[in-house]
Write an enzyme that holds these catalytic residues in place. Structure first.
Site, PDB file in Angstrom:
ATOM      1  N   THR A  97     -65.438-116.077 -45.681  1.00  0.00           N
ATOM      2  CA  THR A  97     -64.715-114.658 -46.084  1.00  0.00           C
ATOM      3  C   THR A  97     -63.472-113.564 -45.208  1.00  0.00           C
ATOM      4  O   THR A  97     -64.795-112.978 -45.090  1.00  0.00           O
ATOM      5  CB  THR A  97     -64.915-114.427 -47.011  1.00  0.00           C
ATOM      6  OG1 THR A  97     -65.386-115.271 -48.300  1.00  0.00           O
ATOM      7  CG2 THR A  97     -63.598-113.301 -48.398  1.00  0.00           C
ATOM      8  N   LYS A 153     -66.755-105.893 -50.240  1.00  0.00           N
ATOM      9  CA  LYS A 153     -65.949-106.743 -49.170  1.00  0.00           C
ATOM     10  C   LYS A 153     -64.206-106.534 -49.545  1.00  0.00           C
ATOM     11  O   LYS A 153     -63.531-106.641 -49.146  1.00  0.00           O
ATOM     12  CB  LYS A 153     -66.799-107.320 -48.403  1.00  0.00           C
ATOM     13  CG  LYS A 153     -66.358-108.389 -47.679  1.00  0.00           C
ATOM     14  CD  LYS A 153     -66.953-109.175 -46.877  1.00  0.00           C
ATOM     15  CE  LYS A 153     -65.940-110.283 -46.196  1.00  0.00           C
ATOM     16  NZ  LYS A 153     -67.300-111.559 -45.302  1.00  0.00           N
ATOM     17  N   LYS A 178     -57.838-117.626 -51.364  1.00  0.00           N
ATOM     18  CA  LYS A 178     -59.717-116.254 -52.022  1.00  0.00           C
ATOM     19  C   LYS A 178     -58.743-114.682 -52.354  1.00  0.00           C
ATOM     20  O   LYS A 178     -59.502-114.617 -53.314  1.00  0.00           O
ATOM     21  CB  LYS A 178     -60.257-116.728 -50.740  1.00  0.00           C
ATOM     22  CG  LYS A 178     -61.939-115.838 -50.558  1.00  0.00           C
ATOM     23  CD  LYS A 178     -62.912-117.072 -51.437  1.00  0.00           C
ATOM     24  CE  LYS A 178     -63.718-115.543 -51.256  1.00  0.00           C
ATOM     25  NZ  LYS A 178     -64.965-115.529 -51.875  1.00  0.00           N
TER      26      LYS A 178
HETATM   27  P1  NAD Z   1     -75.399-113.441 -44.403  1.00  0.00           P
HETATM   28  O1  NAD Z   1     -75.387-112.393 -43.706  1.00  0.00           O
HETATM   29  O2  NAD Z   1     -76.485-113.469 -45.167  1.00  0.00           O
HETATM   30  O3  NAD Z   1     -75.298-114.721 -43.619  1.00  0.00           O
HETATM   31  C1  NAD Z   1     -74.229-114.423 -42.132  1.00  0.00           C
HETATM   32  C2  NAD Z   1     -75.161-114.908 -41.093  1.00  0.00           C
HETATM   33  O4  NAD Z   1     -74.467-114.488 -39.973  1.00  0.00           O
HETATM   34  C3  NAD Z   1     -76.515-114.210 -40.505  1.00  0.00           C
HETATM   35  O5  NAD Z   1     -77.499-114.968 -41.015  1.00  0.00           O
HETATM   36  C4  NAD Z   1     -76.381-114.141 -38.966  1.00  0.00           C
HETATM   37  O6  NAD Z   1     -76.871-113.918 -38.500  1.00  0.00           O
HETATM   38  C5  NAD Z   1     -74.858-114.810 -38.870  1.00  0.00           C
HETATM   39  N1  NAD Z   1     -73.941-114.105 -37.808  1.00  0.00           N
HETATM   40  C6  NAD Z   1     -73.311-113.426 -37.435  1.00  0.00           C
HETATM   41  N2  NAD Z   1     -73.085-113.463 -36.546  1.00  0.00           N
HETATM   42  C7  NAD Z   1     -73.514-114.383 -35.625  1.00  0.00           C
HETATM   43  C8  NAD Z   1     -73.186-114.905 -33.845  1.00  0.00           C
HETATM   44  N3  NAD Z   1     -72.229-114.433 -33.354  1.00  0.00           N
HETATM   45  N4  NAD Z   1     -74.098-116.042 -33.815  1.00  0.00           N
HETATM   46  C9  NAD Z   1     -74.270-116.945 -35.080  1.00  0.00           C
HETATM   47  N5  NAD Z   1     -74.405-116.153 -36.074  1.00  0.00           N
HETATM   48  C10 NAD Z   1     -73.869-115.018 -36.453  1.00  0.00           C
HETATM   49  O7  NAD Z   1     -74.412-114.066 -45.395  1.00  0.00           O
HETATM   50  P2  NAD Z   1     -73.521-115.097 -46.493  1.00  0.00           P
HETATM   51  O8  NAD Z   1     -74.058-113.967 -47.778  1.00  0.00           O
HETATM   52  O9  NAD Z   1     -74.123-116.333 -46.088  1.00  0.00           O
HETATM   53  O10 NAD Z   1     -71.913-114.785 -46.630  1.00  0.00           O
HETATM   54  C11 NAD Z   1     -71.340-115.701 -45.076  1.00  0.00           C
HETATM   55  C12 NAD Z   1     -70.342-115.713 -45.420  1.00  0.00           C
HETATM   56  O11 NAD Z   1     -69.467-116.620 -47.044  1.00  0.00           O
HETATM   57  C13 NAD Z   1     -69.533-114.168 -45.595  1.00  0.00           C
HETATM   58  O12 NAD Z   1     -68.038-114.207 -45.563  1.00  0.00           O
HETATM   59  C14 NAD Z   1     -69.369-113.886 -47.235  1.00  0.00           C
HETATM   60  O13 NAD Z   1     -67.683-113.279 -47.457  1.00  0.00           O
HETATM   61  C15 NAD Z   1     -69.218-115.077 -48.032  1.00  0.00           C
HETATM   62  N6  NAD Z   1     -69.274-115.645 -48.788  1.00  0.00           N
HETATM   63  C16 NAD Z   1     -70.379-115.392 -49.754  1.00  0.00           C
HETATM   64  C17 NAD Z   1     -70.307-115.171 -50.679  1.00  0.00           C
HETATM   65  C18 NAD Z   1     -72.327-114.595 -51.439  1.00  0.00           C
HETATM   66  O14 NAD Z   1     -72.265-115.201 -52.296  1.00  0.00           O
HETATM   67  N7  NAD Z   1     -73.228-115.053 -50.830  1.00  0.00           N
HETATM   68  C19 NAD Z   1     -70.420-116.013 -51.626  1.00  0.00           C
HETATM   69  C20 NAD Z   1     -69.217-116.527 -51.538  1.00  0.00           C
HETATM   70  C21 NAD Z   1     -68.285-116.125 -50.166  1.00  0.00           C
END
Ligand code: NAD
Length: 296
Positions: A96, A246, A171
């Protein structure tokens, strides 16, 4: 079966990548967190030590990263996906992020001969694990058609919202509306109670009258009327307030860049900021009812 590179194996990306593995694809996963990569390997995926190792033979790349700056870096930085992937690679970014970054990165990917979609999701970690996410997609018809079979493994509703960035636009508009409707629903339940109206009685009336909305009928912020809502488990997420904040911050940026007056969205952002400052960041976003209840 396809060779898939998956970058970002966190709370959402991890289970999404697992579902691609379960469907029989050869998925190489990379994350900056070694623990996430190890977990993925334990679930049947192939561990990669870096971005290049994850995508060198990939026909499809999926990214699930925290924010726009990470997406820009992973796609357009030195040794980023756009330069290291073979021309014609199908790229799906499900993070997102802001619309502007999505459009910039897709334009660069297209210029390099790739096919790229922005495909943010709703449905949270439960939907990611169950493979029932909704994907809101922006990009060309060719990119959408190519991505659909893979998105159908990870999700249930796959919607083409139009050109590049339109997935993120859908979104951000949806989640701004959700925040506003949740606060409105909380206000109505609080006032009903103080006027002597029982919550269940109010729910029975309003949920079938013109006040009805998803925040009431599916995610009711008071315990009782909808047994599956987070209110019944002391506002454990669900959808954490920090995540909603966010998205509201992204909505603020989108409102500014599109010159749209969104006074309700702006107020929702302020209220969620207050709730976070009061310790609500990890609570479900419907828990803001407790914060509102404490005010006069
Ligand atoms: P998270 O922090 O659990 O996962 C993100 C991952 O990306 C982390 O493990 C981090 O180490 C990795 N990362 C960061 N920079 C990196 C790089 N340069 N190379 C490789 N890996 C890298 O977050 P999440 O909850 O999985 O959310 C991910 C996305 O999904 C976000 O944009 C969030 O807004 C969106 N989202 C989350 C939810 C939710 O309920 N968690 C729901 C809808 C959308």
């Amino acid at each position: 079966m396809a060779n898939i590179g998956f970058i970002g194996l966190g709370n959402m990306g991890g289970p999404m990548a697992d579902n691609l593995v379960k469907a029989g694809h050869d998925v190489k996963g990379f994350d900056l967190s070694a623990d996430s990569v190890t977990r993925f390997a334990g679930a049947g995926g192939t561990a990669a030590d870096n971005v290049l190792a994850a995508v060198s033979d990939a026909q499809v790349v999926v990214t699930m990263l925290p924010a726009g700056k990470h997406v820009r870096e992973v796609y357009t930085g030195d040794d980023g996906l756009i330069s290291v992937c073979r021309p014609g690679t199908l790229m799906i970014d499900s993070s997102t992020i802001d619309v502007e970054t999505a459009r910039d990165v897709i334009a660069m990917a297209d210029t390099a001969g790739h096919h790229m979609l922005d495909a943010p999701v709703s449905g949270g970690t439960t939907g990611a694990a169950a493979g029932t996410l909704t994907f809101m997609c922006g990009g060309s018809d060719a990119a959408f058609t190519g991505a659909k079979p893979f998105l159908e493994i990870m999700g249930k509703n796959i919607v083409h919202a139009g050109g590049a960035g339109n997935g993120q636009a859908a979104k951000v508009c949806n989640n701004m509306l959700l925040a506003i409707s949740m606060i409105g629903t909380c206000e109505a339940f609080l006032m009903a109670e103080r006027l002597g109206l029982d919550a269940q009685r109010f729910f029975d009336i309003s949920s079938t009258a013109s006040g009805q909305c998803w925040s009431m009928t599916t995610y009711c912020p008071v315990p009782g009327p909808v047994p599956t809502s987070p209110a019944n488990r002391d506002y454990q997420p669900g959808f954490a307030t920090a995540m909603m904040y966010k998205d509201l911050d992204l909505a603020k940026g989108a409102a500014e860049s599109s010159k749209t007056w969104t006074p309700m969205g702006a107020r929702a952002l302020e209220l969620y900021k207050e709730f976070m400052a009061a310790g609500g960041a990890d609570a479900d976003f419907s828990g803001i009812i407790k914060h509102l209840a404490g005010k006069k």
